[in-house]
Design an enzyme around this catalytic site. Structure first.
Site, PDB file in Angstrom:
ATOM      1  N   LYS A  70       5.711   1.484   3.455  1.00  0.00           N
ATOM      2  CA  LYS A  70       4.711   0.183   2.019  1.00  0.00           C
ATOM      3  C   LYS A  70       4.121   1.748   1.344  1.00  0.00           C
ATOM      4  O   LYS A  70       3.810   1.213   0.834  1.00  0.00           O
ATOM      5  CB  LYS A  70       4.933  -0.086   3.241  1.00  0.00           C
ATOM      6  CG  LYS A  70       5.595  -0.970   3.858  1.00  0.00           C
ATOM      7  CD  LYS A  70       4.680  -2.516   5.223  1.00  0.00           C
ATOM      8  CE  LYS A  70       5.515  -3.075   5.826  1.00  0.00           C
ATOM      9  NZ  LYS A  70       6.152  -3.999   4.743  1.00  0.00           N
ATOM     10  N   ASP A 106       2.845  -9.405   2.090  1.00  0.00           N
ATOM     11  CA  ASP A 106       2.997  -9.625   3.653  1.00  0.00           C
ATOM     12  C   ASP A 106       1.744  -9.913   3.490  1.00  0.00           C
ATOM     13  O   ASP A 106       1.891 -11.108   5.363  1.00  0.00           O
ATOM     14  CB  ASP A 106       2.867  -8.164   4.290  1.00  0.00           C
ATOM     15  CG  ASP A 106       4.661  -7.772   4.730  1.00  0.00           C
ATOM     16  OD1 ASP A 106       5.008  -8.577   4.923  1.00  0.00           O
ATOM     17  OD2 ASP A 106       4.791  -6.356   4.416  1.00  0.00           O
ATOM     18  N   GLY A 128      -2.603  -0.946  14.875  1.00  0.00           N
ATOM     19  CA  GLY A 128      -1.911   0.016  13.769  1.00  0.00           C
ATOM     20  C   GLY A 128      -2.668   0.583  12.938  1.00  0.00           C
ATOM     21  O   GLY A 128      -3.873   0.118  12.579  1.00  0.00           O
ATOM     22  N   SER A 129      -2.229   1.048  11.626  1.00  0.00           N
ATOM     23  CA  SER A 129      -2.764   1.735  10.465  1.00  0.00           C
ATOM     24  C   SER A 129      -2.063   1.401   9.285  1.00  0.00           C
ATOM     25  O   SER A 129      -2.627   1.943   8.676  1.00  0.00           O
ATOM     26  CB  SER A 129      -3.802   2.887  11.154  1.00  0.00           C
ATOM     27  OG  SER A 129      -2.731   3.442  11.560  1.00  0.00           O
ATOM     28  N   GLY A 130      -1.108   1.699   9.732  1.00  0.00           N
ATOM     29  CA  GLY A 130       0.060   2.235   8.447  1.00  0.00           C
ATOM     30  C   GLY A 130      -0.195   0.387   7.664  1.00  0.00           C
ATOM     31  O   GLY A 130      -1.075   0.122   7.541  1.00  0.00           O
ATOM     32  N   GLY A 131       0.550   0.746   6.303  1.00  0.00           N
ATOM     33  CA  GLY A 131       1.141  -0.040   5.222  1.00  0.00           C
ATOM     34  C   GLY A 131       1.227  -1.407   5.705  1.00  0.00           C
ATOM     35  O   GLY A 131       0.311  -2.709   5.649  1.00  0.00           O
TER      36      GLY A 131
END
Length: 270
Positions: A70, A106, A128-131
């Protein structure tokens, strides 16, 4: 009715490290339902720049982007819609005559679900810390959730996301027991992480609402625990269905009726 393809068939696709069948079933169901000459296929690319370049070169109309691509796809497109630029994360690419524009549906899905489930604006912990975590955290921030904690082992990404949304960061949840727990990691996803709980049971028992963005399976260990305990639940397949609907509209310019959408989502959950 089986799908038939011709030289005029419009192709759409998705890119994910571990592709599922939800999007494939959802989109192709609606193509048949609405008699659109489109076809959707999921891929697990080993060369992300090559895959996006292929989309441009082959005239593939739309592309869904899933974990862990992402953020990496941002530099590969020509333009960011405001929905993607605001959170520096994309999940949808639309190809118009070789011009690739990226969106984030999203964010829209999360905002709708928080509203439809009437989730109280209580303190929360988001793992979490991603896209995808960016999309969820920003949607929550913009919906009025202003007291929260980002739980992430990656300190740089975790701190950055926390600062962006005016939240705190910790590597673990520790002794905190917020009323709302949100999982935006692969924990509980089909495969190697399928049996893992995203949070410890003590935290799950203390929470009022559990939100797991993992779509496959919909009944992750976290959601199953919440069912047993009678918690308010938001599942990843609900997120997947709403964001897929918005992708479908971007790709085709057609918005299905609510009844068609509901049948497509039910078929995709299959």
């Amino acid at each position: 009715m089986p799908i038939t393809a011709s030289r005029d068939t419009v192709l759409c696709m998705s890119l994910a490290a571990r592709p599922g069948n939800f999007g494939v079933r959802f989109h192709n169901f609606l193509y048949r339902e609405l008699q659109l000459d489109y076809y959707y296929k999921a891929f697990a690319p080993t060369d992300l720049p090559g895959a996006v370049a292929g989309m441009r070169a082959l005239g593939i109309r739309g592309c869904g982007v899933s974990m862990p691509f992402k953020e990496a796809c941002i530099e590969l497109v020509d333009e960011l819609d405001a929905s993607a630029a605001a959170i520096d994360s994309i999940n949808t690419i639309v190809n118009t005559a070789g011009h690739l524009k990226a969106y984030n549906t999203d964010y829209l899905a999360v905002a709708q679900l928080l509203d439809s489930h009437a989730v109280p604006r209580t303190p929360f912990a988001l793992r979490g810390s991603g896209g995808m975590a960016k999309a969820v955290a920003c949607a929550m921030r913009d919906a009025g959730f202003d007291e929260g904690l980002i739980v992430a082992r990656n300190e740089r990404a975790g701190r950055q996301l926390a600062e962006t949304c005016g939240l705190r960061w910790q590597p673990t949840l520790g002794d905190e027991r917020p009323p709302l727990l949100v999982n935006v990691t692969p924990l509980g996803m089909a495969g190697d992480c399928a049996d893992e709980l995203a949070f410890e049971m003590q935290a799950i028992e203390a929470a009022d609402t559990l939100f797991d963005v993992v779509a496959t399976p919909a009944l992750t260990p976290l959601i199953q625990a919440g069912q047993r305990l009678g918690k308010r639940l938001i599942t990843g397949d609900q997120v997947a269905a709403i964001q897929a609907l918005e992708q479908f509209v971007l790709y085709t310019g057609v918005r299905p009726s609510d009844e068609q959408y509901q049948r497509a989502a039910a078929f995709a959950r299959g």
